[in-house]
Design a protein around this motif. Structure first.
Motif, PDB file in Angstrom:
ATOM      1  N   VAL A 102       0.851  -1.196   0.000  1.00 16.67           N
ATOM      2  CA  VAL A 102       0.000   0.000   0.000  1.00 16.67           C
ATOM      3  C   VAL A 102       0.884   1.242   0.000  1.00 16.67           C
ATOM      4  CG1 VAL A 102      -1.734   1.286   1.307  1.00 16.67           C
ATOM      5  CG2 VAL A 102      -1.842  -1.214   1.207  1.00 16.67           C
ATOM      6  N   PRO A 103       0.585   2.252  -0.807  1.00 17.05           N
ATOM      7  CA  PRO A 103       1.368   3.493  -0.767  1.00 17.05           C
ATOM      8  C   PRO A 103       1.473   4.017   0.663  1.00 17.05           C
ATOM      9  CG  PRO A 103      -0.142   3.531  -2.616  1.00 17.05           C
ATOM     10  CD  PRO A 103      -0.484   2.310  -1.821  1.00 17.05           C
ATOM     11  N   ASN A 104       2.665   4.465   1.040  1.00 19.65           N
ATOM     12  CA  ASN A 104       2.875   4.872   2.426  1.00 19.65           C
ATOM     13  C   ASN A 104       3.996   5.892   2.511  1.00 19.65           C
ATOM     14  OD1 ASN A 104       5.587   3.443   3.261  1.00 19.65           O
ATOM     15  ND2 ASN A 104       4.415   1.891   2.142  1.00 19.65           N
ATOM     16  N   LYS A 105       4.159   6.473   3.694  1.00 21.60           N
ATOM     17  CA  LYS A 105       5.221   7.447   3.976  1.00 21.60           C
ATOM     18  C   LYS A 105       6.080   6.964   5.146  1.00 21.60           C
ATOM     19  CE  LYS A 105       5.375  11.115   2.310  1.00 21.60           C
ATOM     20  NZ  LYS A 105       6.100  11.621   1.128  1.00 21.60           N
ATOM     21  N   ARG A 106       6.231   5.664   5.291  1.00 25.14           N
ATOM     22  CA  ARG A 106       6.976   5.100   6.412  1.00 25.14           C
ATOM     23  C   ARG A 106       8.480   5.333   6.250  1.00 25.14           C
ATOM     24  NH1 ARG A 106       5.937  -0.992   6.934  1.00 25.14           N
ATOM     25  NH2 ARG A 106       7.130  -0.619   8.861  1.00 25.14           N
ATOM     26  N   ASP A 107       9.163   5.380   7.374  1.00 26.50           N
ATOM     27  CA  ASP A 107      10.624   5.444   7.338  1.00 26.50           C
ATOM     28  C   ASP A 107      11.157   4.021   7.436  1.00 26.50           C
ATOM     29  OD1 ASP A 107      13.139   6.539   7.189  1.00 26.50           O
ATOM     30  OD2 ASP A 107      13.304   6.834   9.358  1.00 26.50           O
ATOM     31  N   ALA A 108      10.853   3.240   6.407  1.00 27.52           N
ATOM     32  CA  ALA A 108      11.194   1.819   6.424  1.00 27.52           C
ATOM     33  C   ALA A 108      11.248   1.305   5.000  1.00 27.52           C
ATOM     34  CB  ALA A 108      10.152   1.026   7.224  1.00 27.52           C
ATOM     35  N   PHE A 109      11.977   0.220   4.818  1.00 25.96           N
ATOM     36  CA  PHE A 109      11.943  -0.526   3.567  1.00 25.96           C
ATOM     37  C   PHE A 109      10.852  -1.574   3.738  1.00 25.96           C
ATOM     38  CE2 PHE A 109      13.085  -3.698   0.463  1.00 25.96           C
ATOM     39  CZ  PHE A 109      13.597  -2.968  -0.602  1.00 25.96           C
ATOM     40  N   THR A 110       9.793  -1.468   2.970  1.00 28.66           N
ATOM     41  CA  THR A 110       8.604  -2.292   3.159  1.00 28.66           C
ATOM     42  C   THR A 110       8.402  -3.197   1.955  1.00 28.66           C
ATOM     43  OG1 THR A 110       7.580  -0.493   4.419  1.00 28.66           O
ATOM     44  CG2 THR A 110       6.134  -2.259   3.654  1.00 28.66           C
ATOM     45  N   THR A 111       8.347  -4.513   2.177  1.00 28.17           N
ATOM     46  CA  THR A 111       8.130  -5.465   1.097  1.00 28.17           C
ATOM     47  C   THR A 111       6.731  -6.056   1.194  1.00 28.17           C
ATOM     48  OG1 THR A 111       9.088  -7.219   2.451  1.00 28.17           O
ATOM     49  CG2 THR A 111      10.559  -6.108   0.904  1.00 28.17           C
ATOM     50  N   ALA A 112       6.306  -6.673   0.105  1.00 29.96           N
ATOM     51  CA  ALA A 112       5.026  -7.363   0.087  1.00 29.96           C
ATOM     52  C   ALA A 112       5.036  -8.500   1.111  1.00 29.96           C
ATOM     53  CB  ALA A 112       4.748  -7.912  -1.307  1.00 29.96           C
ATOM     54  N   THR A 113       3.863  -8.831   1.620  1.00 31.16           N
ATOM     55  CA  THR A 113       3.733  -9.913   2.599  1.00 31.16           C
ATOM     56  C   THR A 113       4.304 -11.212   2.029  1.00 31.16           C
ATOM     57  OG1 THR A 113       1.734  -8.902   3.486  1.00 31.16           O
ATOM     58  CG2 THR A 113       2.097 -11.218   3.992  1.00 31.16           C
ATOM     59  N   ALA A 115      -2.898  17.510   4.768  1.00 31.96           N
ATOM     60  CA  ALA A 115      -3.753  16.756   5.681  1.00 31.96           C
ATOM     61  C   ALA A 115      -4.070  15.362   5.134  1.00 31.96           C
ATOM     62  CB  ALA A 115      -5.048  17.523   5.944  1.00 31.96           C
ATOM     63  N   ASN A 116      -3.973  15.220   3.819  1.00 32.04           N
ATOM     64  CA  ASN A 116      -4.282  13.935   3.202  1.00 32.04           C
ATOM     65  C   ASN A 116      -3.371  13.732   2.002  1.00 32.04           C
ATOM     66  OD1 ASN A 116      -5.448  11.529   2.569  1.00 32.04           O
ATOM     67  ND2 ASN A 116      -7.376  12.371   1.814  1.00 32.04           N
ATOM     68  N   PRO A 117      -2.074  13.556   2.230  1.00 31.52           N
ATOM     69  CA  PRO A 117      -1.121  13.559   1.131  1.00 31.52           C
ATOM     70  C   PRO A 117      -1.303  12.436   0.136  1.00 31.52           C
ATOM     71  CG  PRO A 117      -0.073  12.809   3.154  1.00 31.52           C
ATOM     72  CD  PRO A 117      -1.422  13.337   3.529  1.00 31.52           C
ATOM     73  N   LEU A 118      -1.935  11.347   0.543  1.00 25.43           N
ATOM     74  CA  LEU A 118      -2.094  10.246  -0.389  1.00 25.43           C
ATOM     75  C   LEU A 118      -3.287  10.427  -1.312  1.00 25.43           C
ATOM     76  CD1 LEU A 118      -1.229   7.157   1.816  1.00 25.43           C
ATOM     77  CD2 LEU A 118       0.241   8.512   0.332  1.00 25.43           C
ATOM     78  N   PHE A 148       5.841  -3.865  -5.392  1.00 21.13           N
ATOM     79  CA  PHE A 148       6.474  -4.920  -4.606  1.00 21.13           C
ATOM     80  C   PHE A 148       7.079  -4.386  -3.312  1.00 21.13           C
ATOM     81  CE2 PHE A 148      10.200  -7.429  -3.414  1.00 21.13           C
ATOM     82  CZ  PHE A 148       9.637  -8.691  -3.306  1.00 21.13           C
ATOM     83  N   CYS A 149       7.601  -3.172  -3.334  1.00 19.44           N
ATOM     84  CA  CYS A 149       8.213  -2.624  -2.126  1.00 19.44           C
ATOM     85  C   CYS A 149       8.215  -1.105  -2.187  1.00 19.44           C
ATOM     86  CB  CYS A 149       9.644  -3.140  -1.936  1.00 19.44           C
ATOM     87  SG  CYS A 149      10.815  -2.576  -3.184  1.00 19.44           S
ATOM     88  N   THR A 150       8.356  -0.485  -1.019  1.00 24.25           N
ATOM     89  CA  THR A 150       8.586   0.948  -0.922  1.00 24.25           C
ATOM     90  C   THR A 150       9.883   1.173  -0.155  1.00 24.25           C
ATOM     91  OG1 THR A 150       7.198   1.055   1.070  1.00 24.25           O
ATOM     92  CG2 THR A 150       6.164   1.648  -1.019  1.00 24.25           C
ATOM     93  N   VAL A 151      10.509   2.320  -0.417  1.00 25.30           N
ATOM     94  CA  VAL A 151      11.759   2.683   0.263  1.00 25.30           C
ATOM     95  C   VAL A 151      11.447   3.723   1.337  1.00 25.30           C
ATOM     96  CG1 VAL A 151      13.215   2.102  -1.692  1.00 25.30           C
ATOM     97  CG2 VAL A 151      12.263   4.407  -1.533  1.00 25.30           C
ATOM     98  N   PRO A 152      12.404   4.026   2.210  1.00 29.90           N
ATOM     99  CA  PRO A 152      12.137   4.927   3.343  1.00 29.90           C
ATOM    100  C   PRO A 152      11.885   6.376   2.924  1.00 29.90           C
ATOM    101  CG  PRO A 152      14.050   3.541   3.752  1.00 29.90           C
ATOM    102  CD  PRO A 152      13.716   3.379   2.308  1.00 29.90           C
ATOM    103  N   GLY A 161       2.139  11.213  -3.734  1.00 29.97           N
ATOM    104  CA  GLY A 161       2.014  11.339  -2.288  1.00 29.97           C
ATOM    105  C   GLY A 161       2.581  10.203  -1.479  1.00 29.97           C
ATOM    106  N   SER A 162       3.239   9.233  -2.119  1.00 31.54           N
ATOM    107  CA  SER A 162       3.805   8.087  -1.413  1.00 31.54           C
ATOM    108  C   SER A 162       5.311   8.057  -1.586  1.00 31.54           C
ATOM    109  CB  SER A 162       3.211   6.783  -1.964  1.00 31.54           C
ATOM    110  OG  SER A 162       3.875   5.643  -1.450  1.00 31.54           O
ATOM    111  N   ASN A 163       5.975   7.259  -0.749  1.00 32.74           N
ATOM    112  CA  ASN A 163       7.389   6.990  -0.975  1.00 32.74           C
ATOM    113  C   ASN A 163       7.575   6.277  -2.315  1.00 32.74           C
ATOM    114  OD1 ASN A 163       7.838   8.026   1.557  1.00 32.74           O
ATOM    115  ND2 ASN A 163       8.317   6.068   2.525  1.00 32.74           N
TER     116      ASN A 163
END
Length: 687
Positions: free
Chosen positions: A108-119, A510-513, A626-630, A605-607
């Motif tokens: 899911v599009p996100n703004k996390r400070d993490a490397f996020t991969t698919a489940t 307020a709703n960047p995505l 497949f993944c997002t970066v920080p 609006g996403s990483n």
């Protein structure tokens, strides 16, 4: 508001807060390319632009707004032929293609400070900025950096990633180090201005690191140094040999190199590619920003060529104060020694890397090689500038597939002789709903003859942009990675965007995505004025599937953006079942021929992240993240390796967000320290 460095740490310029475009910070634009988008396009010609062809196609909103695959699909050239509807690839390939076939729920599009991969997939950090590369490297300490230490450590900002297998359980990782961000690298009050410049200089270049297989299939870790004889750091003081017809030309000669055949260092290395003979090609991109004017004017006869390459003498890094070769008033020929494709042999750590003049001089994103049916090698290249061109090179000699040192020595000469071409793209889609894209490769020069009136072979190779201007090629929107697909024989080009031809960049904080330059006016038709909002991916088919053919057809495979936007298009796939994607940058392929795309500067609006896209069959055009970066980072590479069990991603400039400093970072990824460290990650299936 402006970003101001703490006392005693020089800030190279006053940089505005906020983002220049999309998720790309003003800091990234400043440090990476010297704010190229704030300057006029260096191409002054009125040649046809790809936007005019594409706008006519994507402007047919009724055509693009179709839902299911094939319904209302845009057809450019052969985009929906029988091949696109072909059956899936053979079962034996499917079993091998873990990343290519594994079902996953898109990230899911996100703004996390993490490397996020698919489940179902995990990842590990392989190399970080400052990690030891060669024996004798000290443990990294941001408060005790030095030139001597940096020459032995993993450089800053990793970009291209190459992978050279060494048997079953080892491999060499080859990584570009694109640029430096002194705001994030240096604590305040510790270093002098000159120390910062000199340390930053050697943080550019490349690293070669031996890896060993980890316990989980597809996972890798770095080998201990005593077992890694091929490890190597290439930096600003590494000797490069100049090859090809322009080698030794007077305009390559300097005080330090009166031969014009030896260059120290490589700069702003962006993308690259592996050759069939096991070497790595790396592209020198935004080299123009490193040169200062110094105390006097540069020679008037160079004004036109300097201008065409964006060399103004107002370099943002001030390197001329610590190394006179970056002072144009002292060494006006030094810029001619950058902007090339370089070749490095990872298997021979004592070998001298080369700069290939036969591939032309411009802002190379990279170079990717394939072997044509007749045995000649063909390299595809993009000039990553608004309004510049696509190129290819065809070798004069043929590739040898024999084993042994003699064949390898022969193959390492293939990029020194041949013919350089530039692309012209046309179409006839003015009267109906089918836009038939055609193209031709226009020769610029061979190693023996120029095809451009009034220019010699050396002129064409040294000033390739000026030569191309004379033959009326098609202007493009930042052509970045251009790669041949080893399965279907087509060529895919990422046109990242043209931020100067977009609408409002305002984002609802307020709703960047749910807001972006696209969402701000989803119903608005695409026009030449609204421009390339989120980037395109072109699909080019050589005539007869022969990469040496002079003609080709081209398809608009992806019009990136929000699936709800009227112009976005996903190869004819159902737009309700795809991930939003913005600003395609680098591309790669798995063993099934699936396209993998990394993004840079997402304006939705996403990483940024990496996406998988089938190019054939019922799922053609199904974009899945497949993944997002920080936070603040871009996704570079990507590299699919280890028989499709490994995805390598270079996480470049994490935390590069306006206002961030070493003391007050916007990110601490990979969370091993209290400051960010650009790193290479490998992702793999963990269940």
């Amino acid at each position: 508001m402006t970003s101001v460095a703490p006392d005693n740490r020089p800030l190279l310029s006053v940089v505005p807060d906020g983002n220049r475009h999309g998720s790309r910070s003003y800091l990234t634009c400043f440090f990476r390319c010297g704010n190229a988008c704030d300057k006029p396009e260096p191409n002054p010609t009125d040649h046809a632009h790809i936007r005019d062809e594409i706008t006519r196609a994507v402007g047919r909103r009724g055509v693009l707004a179709g839902g299911a695959a094939g319904a209302g699909a845009l057809v450019v050239g052969s985009v929906l032929t029988g091949e696109a509807a072909a059956a899936p690839l053979a079962g034996d390939l499917r079993r091998k293609g873990v990343l290519g076939t594994a079902p996953f729920r898109p990230v899911v599009p996100n703004k996390r400070d993490a490397f996020t991969t698919a489940t179902g997939f995990g990842h590990r950090v392989v190399m970080r900025w400052g990690d030891a590369v060669v024996s004798g490297a000290p443990r990294f300490d941001p408060y005790r950096q030095s030139v001597a230490a940096a020459e032995k450590q993993f450089g800053y900002n990793c970009d291209y990633v190459g992978f050279v297998p060494l048997g079953a359980d080892a491999a060499l990782l080859v990584v570009n180090h694109d640029y430096t961000d002194e705001n994030l690298m240096f604590p305040a009050g510790v270093y002098t201005d000159d120390e910062i410049k000199r340390i930053s200089m050697v943080n550019h270049g490349m690293s070669i690191v031996r890896l060993t297989r980890a316990s989980t299939p597809g996972s890798w870790r770095r080998q201990e140094l005593k077992k890694a004889p091929q490890n190597r750091r290439i930096h600003i003081r590494t000797r490069f040999k100049v090859t090809g017809p322009a080698a030794g030309d007077d305009r390559l000669k300097t005080t330090a190199d009166p031969t014009g055949r030896v260059v120290l260092g490589t700069l702003n290395n962006c993308a690259g590619g592996m050759t069939p003979w096991g070497t790595v090609l790396s592209g020198e991109e935004n080299f123009n920003q490193y040169f200062d004017k110094g105390a006097s004017e540069f020679p008037a006869e160079l004004a036109d060529s300097y201008a065409r390459y964006g060399i103004t003498g107002t370099g943002t890094r001030g390197w001329g104060t610590v190394d006179p070769r970056f002072d144009l008033s002292v060494e006006p020929n030094e810029p001619h020694r950058f902007g090339w494709v370089v070749e490095v042999d990872p298997l021979e750590p004592r070998s001298t890397p080369v700069k290939h003049t036969m591939l032309g001089r411009f802002k190379h994103e990279g170079a990717n090689v394939t072997v044509a049916r007749n045995g000649k090698v063909v390299a595809y290249m993009g000039d990553d500038e608004r309004g510049d061109y696509l190129y290819r090179f065809v070798s004069a000699k043929r590739f040898s597939d024999r084993k042994g040192a003699a064949a390898r020595r022969h193959n390492k000469t293939l990029l020194t002789e041949g013919t350089l071409y530039v692309a012209r793209l046309t179409g006839d889609g003015l009267e109906d709903d089918v836009h038939d894209g055609t193209g031709e490769w226009i020769p610029l020069c061979s190693d023996k003859r120029s095809f451009v009136d009034g220019m010699s072979v050396a002129d064409v190779l040294l000033f390739t942009r000026l030569a191309a201007d004379k033959v009326a090629p098609t202007k493009m929107d930042r052509p970045e990675d251009v790669e041949p697909n080893p399965v279907n024989g087509k060529v895919y080009a990422a046109l990242t965007n043209n931020s100067n031809r977009g609408g409002s960049m305002a984002v609802d904080e307020a709703n960047p995505l749910s807001s972006s330059m696209v969402r701000a006016n989803l119903a608005a038709p695409l026009t030449p004025a609204s421009g390339n909002r989120n980037g395109y991916v072109l699909e080019m088919t050589p005539t007869g599937r022969d990469h040496t053919a002079r003609t080709f057809t081209w398809d608009l495979f992806l019009v990136c953006g929000d699936p709800e936007a009227p112009e976005s298009y996903f190869g004819g796939f159902d737009k309700s079942k795809v991930s939003p994607i913005s600003c395609p940058d680098n591309v790669a392929f798995d063993s099934l021929g699936n396209l993998w795309i990394s993004t840079d500067g997402n304006v939705l609006g996403s990483n940024d992240g990496v996406f998988r896209v089938p190019v054939a069959g019922a799922n053609r055009g199904q974009v899945q993240q497949f993944c997002t970066v920080p936070k603040g980072a871009e996704a570079c590479g990507p590299l699919i390796a280890d028989r499709d069990r490994s995805l390598f991603v270079a996480v470049q400039h994490p935390g590069e967000i306006a206002g961030a400093t070493f003391e007050e970072p916007a990110s601490t990824w990979p969370h091993t320290d209290d400051f960010p460290r650009p790193s290479v990650v490998v992702a793999y299936r963990d269940r």
